[in-house]
Design a protein around this motif. Structure first.
Motif, PDB file in Angstrom:
ATOM      1  N   LEU A  18       0.811  -1.223   0.000  1.00 25.12           N
ATOM      2  CA  LEU A  18       0.000   0.000   0.000  1.00 25.12           C
ATOM      3  C   LEU A  18       0.846   1.276   0.000  1.00 25.12           C
ATOM      4  N   PHE A  19       2.020   1.250   0.654  1.00 23.76           N
ATOM      5  CA  PHE A  19       2.805   2.476   0.824  1.00 23.76           C
ATOM      6  C   PHE A  19       3.907   2.622  -0.233  1.00 23.76           C
ATOM      7  N   GLN A  20       4.017   1.611  -1.087  1.00 24.69           N
ATOM      8  CA  GLN A  20       5.071   1.593  -2.115  1.00 24.69           C
ATOM      9  C   GLN A  20       4.946   2.810  -3.038  1.00 24.69           C
ATOM     10  N   GLY A  21       5.970   3.641  -3.077  1.00 22.19           N
ATOM     11  CA  GLY A  21       5.984   4.788  -3.963  1.00 22.19           C
ATOM     12  C   GLY A  21       5.128   5.953  -3.490  1.00 22.19           C
ATOM     13  N   ARG A  22       4.511   5.831  -2.314  1.00 18.83           N
ATOM     14  CA  ARG A  22       3.630   6.892  -1.812  1.00 18.83           C
ATOM     15  C   ARG A  22       4.385   7.823  -0.867  1.00 18.83           C
ATOM     16  N   VAL A  23       3.849   9.020  -0.716  1.00 20.76           N
ATOM     17  CA  VAL A  23       4.402   9.976   0.241  1.00 20.76           C
ATOM     18  C   VAL A  23       3.950   9.590   1.651  1.00 20.76           C
ATOM     19  N   TRP A  24       4.889   9.712   2.602  1.00 22.00           N
ATOM     20  CA  TRP A  24       4.551   9.549   4.027  1.00 22.00           C
ATOM     21  C   TRP A  24       4.948  10.870   4.681  1.00 22.00           C
ATOM     22  N   ALA A  25       3.948  11.721   4.946  1.00 22.93           N
ATOM     23  CA  ALA A  25       4.237  13.017   5.564  1.00 22.93           C
ATOM     24  C   ALA A  25       4.517  12.823   7.053  1.00 22.93           C
ATOM     25  N   VAL A  26       5.566  13.478   7.559  1.00 24.23           N
ATOM     26  CA  VAL A  26       5.798  13.486   9.006  1.00 24.23           C
ATOM     27  C   VAL A  26       5.795  14.935   9.471  1.00 24.23           C
ATOM     28  N   CYS A  27       5.102  15.182  10.589  1.00 18.76           N
ATOM     29  CA  CYS A  27       4.836  16.550  11.042  1.00 18.76           C
ATOM     30  C   CYS A  27       5.243  16.695  12.506  1.00 18.76           C
ATOM     31  N   PRO A  28       6.505  17.010  12.763  1.00 24.42           N
ATOM     32  CA  PRO A  28       6.957  17.175  14.146  1.00 24.42           C
ATOM     33  C   PRO A  28       6.398  18.459  14.759  1.00 24.42           C
ATOM     34  N   ASN A  29       6.049  18.386  16.044  1.00 23.85           N
ATOM     35  CA  ASN A  29       5.706  19.619  16.758  1.00 23.85           C
ATOM     36  C   ASN A  29       6.966  20.451  16.972  1.00 23.85           C
ATOM     37  N   ASP A  30       8.086  19.759  17.131  1.00 27.15           N
ATOM     38  CA  ASP A  30       9.381  20.409  17.343  1.00 27.15           C
ATOM     39  C   ASP A  30      10.374  19.644  16.478  1.00 27.15           C
ATOM     40  N   GLU A  31      11.077  20.343  15.594  1.00 27.43           N
ATOM     41  CA  GLU A  31      11.924  19.636  14.626  1.00 27.43           C
ATOM     42  C   GLU A  31      13.041  18.832  15.273  1.00 27.43           C
ATOM     43  N   ASN A  32      13.376  19.142  16.547  1.00 27.78           N
ATOM     44  CA  ASN A  32      14.434  18.386  17.229  1.00 27.78           C
ATOM     45  C   ASN A  32      14.103  16.894  17.329  1.00 27.78           C
ATOM     46  N   VAL A  33      12.813  16.598  17.352  1.00 27.56           N
ATOM     47  CA  VAL A  33      12.429  15.189  17.491  1.00 27.56           C
ATOM     48  C   VAL A  33      12.978  14.352  16.327  1.00 27.56           C
ATOM     49  N   LEU A  34      13.139  15.004  15.168  1.00 23.80           N
ATOM     50  CA  LEU A  34      13.632  14.278  13.989  1.00 23.80           C
ATOM     51  C   LEU A  34      15.072  13.785  14.175  1.00 23.80           C
ATOM     52  N   ARG A  35      15.781  14.368  15.158  1.00 24.61           N
ATOM     53  CA  ARG A  35      17.164  13.949  15.394  1.00 24.61           C
ATOM     54  C   ARG A  35      17.289  12.832  16.432  1.00 24.61           C
ATOM     55  N   GLU A  36      16.164  12.434  17.024  1.00 21.36           N
ATOM     56  CA  GLU A  36      16.227  11.354  18.019  1.00 21.36           C
ATOM     57  C   GLU A  36      16.435  10.001  17.338  1.00 21.36           C
ATOM     58  N   ALA A  37      17.191   9.138  18.024  1.00 19.08           N
ATOM     59  CA  ALA A  37      17.529   7.829  17.448  1.00 19.08           C
ATOM     60  C   ALA A  37      16.275   7.002  17.158  1.00 19.08           C
ATOM     61  N   ARG A  38      15.300   7.025  18.102  1.00 20.53           N
ATOM     62  CA  ARG A  38      14.095   6.200  17.900  1.00 20.53           C
ATOM     63  C   ARG A  38      13.289   6.670  16.686  1.00 20.53           C
ATOM     64  N   VAL A  39      13.330   7.990  16.441  1.00 17.33           N
ATOM     65  CA  VAL A  39      12.628   8.520  15.273  1.00 17.33           C
ATOM     66  C   VAL A  39      13.366   8.113  14.004  1.00 17.33           C
ATOM     67  N   GLY A  40      14.713   8.206  14.056  1.00 16.21           N
ATOM     68  CA  GLY A  40      15.518   7.784  12.907  1.00 16.21           C
ATOM     69  C   GLY A  40      15.252   6.330  12.536  1.00 16.21           C
ATOM     70  N   GLU A  41      15.140   5.499  13.561  1.00 14.56           N
ATOM     71  CA  GLU A  41      14.909   4.071  13.313  1.00 14.56           C
ATOM     72  C   GLU A  41      13.521   3.848  12.692  1.00 14.56           C
ATOM     73  N   PHE A  42      12.514   4.549  13.211  1.00 10.53           N
ATOM     74  CA  PHE A  42      11.160   4.449  12.639  1.00 10.53           C
ATOM     75  C   PHE A  42      11.151   4.889  11.170  1.00 10.53           C
ATOM     76  N   LEU A  43      11.834   6.004  10.900  1.00 11.52           N
ATOM     77  CA  LEU A  43      11.817   6.515   9.517  1.00 11.52           C
ATOM     78  C   LEU A  43      12.551   5.562   8.569  1.00 11.52           C
ATOM     79  N   GLU A  44      13.553   4.843   9.089  1.00 15.82           N
ATOM     80  CA  GLU A  44      14.208   3.829   8.264  1.00 15.82           C
ATOM     81  C   GLU A  44      13.202   2.749   7.839  1.00 15.82           C
ATOM     82  N   TRP A  45      12.345   2.342   8.773  1.00 14.15           N
ATOM     83  CA  TRP A  45      11.313   1.348   8.430  1.00 14.15           C
ATOM     84  C   TRP A  45      10.303   1.916   7.436  1.00 14.15           C
ATOM     85  N   VAL A  46       9.962   3.195   7.580  1.00 18.94           N
ATOM     86  CA  VAL A  46       9.039   3.812   6.617  1.00 18.94           C
ATOM     87  C   VAL A  46       9.634   3.762   5.216  1.00 18.94           C
ATOM     88  N   ARG A  47      10.944   4.065   5.131  1.00 19.18           N
ATOM     89  CA  ARG A  47      11.606   3.968   3.825  1.00 19.18           C
ATOM     90  C   ARG A  47      11.661   2.521   3.345  1.00 19.18           C
TER      91      ARG A  47
END
Lengths: 280, 280
Positions: free
Chosen positions: B133-162
Motif C-alpha cells: 500500500l505504501f510503495q511509492g507513496r508519500v509519508w508526511a511526518v509533522c513534528p511539533n518540534d523539529e528536534n524530534v527528527l534527530r532522536e535515534a528512535r525517530v531515525g529508526e522508525f523513519l528507516e522502516w518507513v523507507r
C-alpha cells in the motif's frame, strides 16, 4: 457497405479504421488527411490509401467525419455535394446540436446520422489509434429525424458499430449535448480548474496522492481540443455548472451538518449507478 | 525497535503490519482492535496477537495510531500514560493540526511524531490491507518540534518507513493541512458534488465515459470517513475552495476568451508537475 471514407485520420478516425478491419470489414478504406498522417495510417493498417475529400467521398458508401467540430461543420456542404445519393454521412464530433443543425441545412443528396463515440485517450493522433478504443464504450447516435434509424444503410452501419464493441445509445442532439455537459464537459472544467488552483498551494505536488492523480488526469487535455466543444455547447454547460455549484455549496456549507452527509450519500449512490451502467 | 503496537487494525494499520513483516521486521507486532478484526489480522500475518490498549502500549517501542482522527485525539492521553519513556508514538491521521496539538498537551512520557501515509483504497478494513500500500507513496511526518527528527528512535522508525517503500516529506502540521486541503480534501468535495449533481441530468449514466469514471471515483467514499477530516480542517479547506472557485469562474467566464485558454495552459503545466513529482 463496401467503401468507407474516413475524413480526419487522428485518434478516433484511425481507431475506427483499425477496429473495422479487426472486426472483419473486407471493403476499401480511404483516408483524408495530411500526406504524413496518411503514410502512418497506411503503415498501421487503418486505411488503404489517401485521397482528397471530393474523390474519397465520391466513392464512399459511408463517410465518417472525425475532424474537430468546427472543421466538420465547414465540411458538411462539400461532403454532401460530392456524395452519391445512397451514401450515409456520419461523424464523431463531441457535441451534436451544431453539427446536426448544419447537416439539416446542407445534407440533401446523402443521408446523415450524427454520432459520438464516447472514447478517448490522453494522447491524440494516428500514432495513438487503437482497434480496442471503442470496446465497451457508448456510441451515441443522434438522428435529426428518427426515421433515418430504419434505413438499411443506417442499420448496416450500426451493425459495424456493434461489431467493434461499442454500445449504441440513440437520443436527440439536444438531449445528447445536455447529458455530455454533465458527464464530460463539466468534469473537464472541474479537473482543469483544480489543477490550475494547485498553483496557490505550497507543497501541493509533494503531497500528491492517488486522489489528485485521478482528479487532474483530464487537466492534461489542451484548450485546442476543447475550444470547439465548449463554444458549441455553452448553454448546456451553464446548466450543468449551476447544478454542480448548487450541490457544491450544499455539501460545503457546514461539514458537520446534515446537508453534507446527505450530499455524500446521493453522490455514493450516483457513482455506483454510473459504474453499474458501465458494468465496472 | 523490537515491539510495535498498532492501534486500529484497519486498511492502514493492517497494511503497516504486513509491510513491516515483508520488509524484514523480526520483532513482535501487537494489535488493538475488535476480537473479530484481530482474528483476521493474525490470519493475514499483519499482527502476532491482540491486546487491550494499556497492555499493548506498555510493551511497545513504537505505537502506531491508525484509528479515525477523533479516536486518535481521544486516545492520546491514555496512550502516553501507559507508554514507557523510550516509546515513540506516531499516527496515520489524515489531518495533523488537531492531533499534533492534542499530543503537545497530552504526550509527556513518550515522544510523539505526527504522520500521514498518503495511501488509500476504495475499500477499507483489514480485509483490504496490502503490504504494497505504501510503495511509492508519500509519508508526511509533522513534528511539533523539529528536534524530534534527530532522536535515534525517530531515525529508526523513519528507516522502516523507507524500507516499506514510502517517500518521507517532513513539514509542519499547519503546512501539511493546507497542502492536503488542496491535494486531497478539495478533490474529494469536487468529486462528491459532481456525482451528486448527475441526479439533475437525464441520460447521464447512459452517456458516461472514462472521464466521468475518473472524476467520480472518489465519490464512492462515505461521509463516515470524511466527517473527522473535514471538521478538523475547515479553515484550510475554505482557502482551497476559494482558490478553486476563482480559477473555475476565470475558466468559464467566456469559453472563447483568453482567460479560458490561459487557465487550460496553467492546468496542463500543473498536472504535468504533479506527475513528474510522482514519477508517473
Amino acid at each position: 457497405m463496401q467503401n468507407v471514407a474516413i475524413v480526419g485520420v487522428g485518434l478516433i478516425g484511425g481507431s475506427f479504421g483499425l477496429a473495422l478491419r479487426r472486426a472483419g470489414f473486407g471493403g476499401r478504406i480511404v483516408g483524408v488527411s495530411s500526406p504524413k498522417t496518411i503514410r502512418t495510417a497506411i503503415e498501421r493498417g487503418a486505411v488503404d490509401e489517401g485521397a482528397d475529400l471530393a474523390r474519397a467521398v465520391a466513392g464512399a458508401d459511408l463517410v465518417f467525419l472525425s475532424s474537430p467540430i468546427s472543421v466538420i461543420v465547414d465540411q458538411l456542404g462539400a461532403v454532401d455535394e460530392n456524395a452519391r445519393p445512397g451514401t450515409l454521412i456520419t461523424d464523431a464530433g463531441s457535441t451534436k446540436a451544431a453539427i446536426c443543425q448544419k447537416a439539416q441545412e446542407k445534407v440533401r443528396r446523402a443521408a446523415f446520422l450524427g454520432g459520438h463515440p464516447m472514447a478517448g485517450k490522453e494522447r491524440s493522433g494516428i500514432a495513438a489509434a487503437d482497434a480496442d478504443l471503442f470496446q465497451g464504450r457508448v456510441w451515441a447516435v443522434c438522428p435529426n429525424d428518427e426515421n433515418v434509424l430504419r434505413e438499411a444503410r443506417v442499420g448496416e452501419f450500426l451493425e459495424w458499430v456493434r461489431a467493434i464493441g461499442a454500445r449504441i445509445e440513440a437520443l436527440s442532439p439536444a438531449d445528447h449535448d445536455q447529458a455530455v455537459a454533465f458527464t464530460s464537459h463539466l468534469p473537464q472544467l472541474l479537473s482543469t480548474a483544480l489543477a490550475a488552483c494547485l498553483r496557490d498551494a505550497d507543497k501541493a505536488p509533494e503531497l500528491a496522492g492517488p486522489a489528485l492523480l485521478d482528479m487532474t488526469r483530464l487537466a492534461s487535455s489542451p484548450y485546442a481540443i476543447w475550444k470547439d466543444i465548449l463554444s458549441t455547447n455553452d448553454p448546456a454547460i451553464r446548466v450543468a455548472m449551476k447544478s454542480f455549484l448548487r450541490h457544491f455549496f450544499e455539501l460545503t456549507r457546514d461539514f458537520e451538518g446534515p446537508d453534507t452527509e446527505n450530499v455524500f450519500q446521493i453522490a455514493q449512490d450516483s457513482a455506483a449507478q454510473v459504474r453499474s451502467v458501465l458494468s465496472i
